[in-house]
Write a protein that holds these residues in place. Structure first.
Motif, PDB file in Angstrom:
ATOM      1  N   THR A   1       0.838  -1.201   0.000  1.00  0.00           N
ATOM      2  CA  THR A   1       0.000   0.000   0.000  1.00  0.00           C
ATOM      3  C   THR A   1       0.876   1.255   0.000  1.00  0.00           C
ATOM      4  O   THR A   1       0.510   2.284   0.568  1.00  0.00           O
TER       5      THR A   1
ATOM      6  N   ALA B   1      -1.275   0.678   8.778  1.00  0.00           N
ATOM      7  CA  ALA B   1      -2.562   0.179   9.253  1.00  0.00           C
ATOM      8  C   ALA B   1      -2.580   0.227  10.780  1.00  0.00           C
ATOM      9  O   ALA B   1      -1.527   0.199  11.433  1.00  0.00           O
TER      10      ALA B   1
ATOM     11  N   ASP C   1      -7.370  -0.195   7.459  1.00  0.00           N
ATOM     12  CA  ASP C   1      -6.544  -0.505   6.300  1.00  0.00           C
ATOM     13  C   ASP C   1      -5.801  -1.827   6.501  1.00  0.00           C
ATOM     14  O   ASP C   1      -5.797  -2.407   7.587  1.00  0.00           O
ATOM     15  N   THR C   2      -5.182  -2.312   5.426  1.00  0.00           N
ATOM     16  CA  THR C   2      -4.614  -3.653   5.459  1.00  0.00           C
ATOM     17  C   THR C   2      -3.122  -3.610   5.787  1.00  0.00           C
ATOM     18  O   THR C   2      -2.351  -2.953   5.086  1.00  0.00           O
ATOM     19  N   PRO C   3      -2.712  -4.309   6.827  1.00  0.00           N
ATOM     20  CA  PRO C   3      -1.285  -4.446   7.108  1.00  0.00           C
ATOM     21  C   PRO C   3      -0.667  -5.484   6.171  1.00  0.00           C
ATOM     22  O   PRO C   3      -1.369  -6.243   5.504  1.00  0.00           O
TER      23      PRO C   3
ATOM     24  N   GLY D   1      -5.479   1.737   0.188  1.00  0.00           N
ATOM     25  CA  GLY D   1      -5.309   0.974   1.419  1.00  0.00           C
ATOM     26  C   GLY D   1      -5.829  -0.447   1.348  1.00  0.00           C
ATOM     27  O   GLY D   1      -5.858  -1.143   2.361  1.00  0.00           O
TER      28      GLY D   1
ATOM     29  N   GLY E   1      -2.344   7.739   7.951  1.00  0.00           N
ATOM     30  CA  GLY E   1      -2.221   6.449   7.288  1.00  0.00           C
ATOM     31  C   GLY E   1      -0.939   6.272   6.500  1.00  0.00           C
ATOM     32  O   GLY E   1      -0.769   5.247   5.828  1.00  0.00           O
TER      33      GLY E   1
END
Length: 228
Positions: free
Chosen positions: A31, A36, A49-51, A76, A194
């Motif tokens: 990302t 995240a 959001d995605t790690p 994200g 973010g």
């Protein structure tokens, strides 16, 4: 004697005392260096959001009860969203104008706002992308998880960033004006951006958030040229 392998990068607790606990994940290359967060709550934890889907993050998240995964903007999403959702069995929340990007994932969509629990709300803040959004929680004096809607500059001040990929700059500035009207000194103490957390110079959040939000002068920003 030192190990030849780097130490694993684990989610970092960003408040002490830690009730409710909030964790920041290491930047995710998928990302573009996005950060995240995990916000814990007795009604079900919220992933923002995605790690990166590393072994360390998988082990950590499997020990959590993740109810919601909020996507704050299309950047994200991440390539491992399906695996993450299937593993955690969480609900994916995304603003309605971004949902078409993940047709293979069952989503909960919203227009202007969506309450995740009695003190946490997703807020549509368009401009960076059509469905860009922030997450606000009353905990710790009020926290805004700003996605890429607001990022720290080199002085760790929150600002919008206009790039060649910015969807609609005037709408982004209008959304910032709406946030300035929404909050008061008592309701916004921290911003968790973010991305670009390196500009925080080791700090975990942008503190004194209300005053710094109010210091954003939107008039000159309207003339800002896009960064390539």
């Amino acid at each position: 004697m030192t190990s030849s392998s780097a130490a694993p990068k684990l989610p970092r607790l960003i408040f002490d005392p830690a009730e409710p606990a909030i964790y920041a994940f290491p930047p995710n290359r998928e990302t573009l260096g996005g950060t995240a967060y995990l916000l814990t709550d007795p009604t079900g934890n919220i992933l923002i959001d995605t790690p990166a889907w590393t072994e360390e993050n998988q082990i950590f998240l499997r020990d959590q009860t993740v109810k919601w995964l909020l996507i704050t903007h299309r950047g994200g999403i991440g390539k491992q969203l399906i695996k993450l959702q299937q593993t955690l069995q969480c609900q994916v929340l995304i603003q309605e104008q971004e949902a078409y990007l993940i047709p293979e994932v069952e989503t909960t969509t919203f227009h202007h706002s969506h309450s995740l629990n009695e003190h946490t709300t997703a807020i549509w803040t368009p401009g960076h992308s059509p469905g860009s959004s922030c997450l606000y929680s009353h905990v710790h004096g009020g926290i805004l998880f700003s996605g890429r809607h607001l990022l720290p500059d080199r002085q760790a001040q929150p600002l919008p960033l206009r790039t060649a990929k910015t969807f609609h700059w005037p709408r982004q500035l209008k959304a910032i004006a709406a946030l300035q009207e929404r909050f008061m000194p008592e309701t916004l103490h921290h911003i968790c951006p973010g991305a670009s957390i390196g500009f925080l110079r080791g700090a975990s959040t942008i503190d004194d958030a209300y005053n710094k939000l109010m210091q954003i002068d939107l008039a000159p920003l309207a003339e800002t040229q896009a960064l390539m």
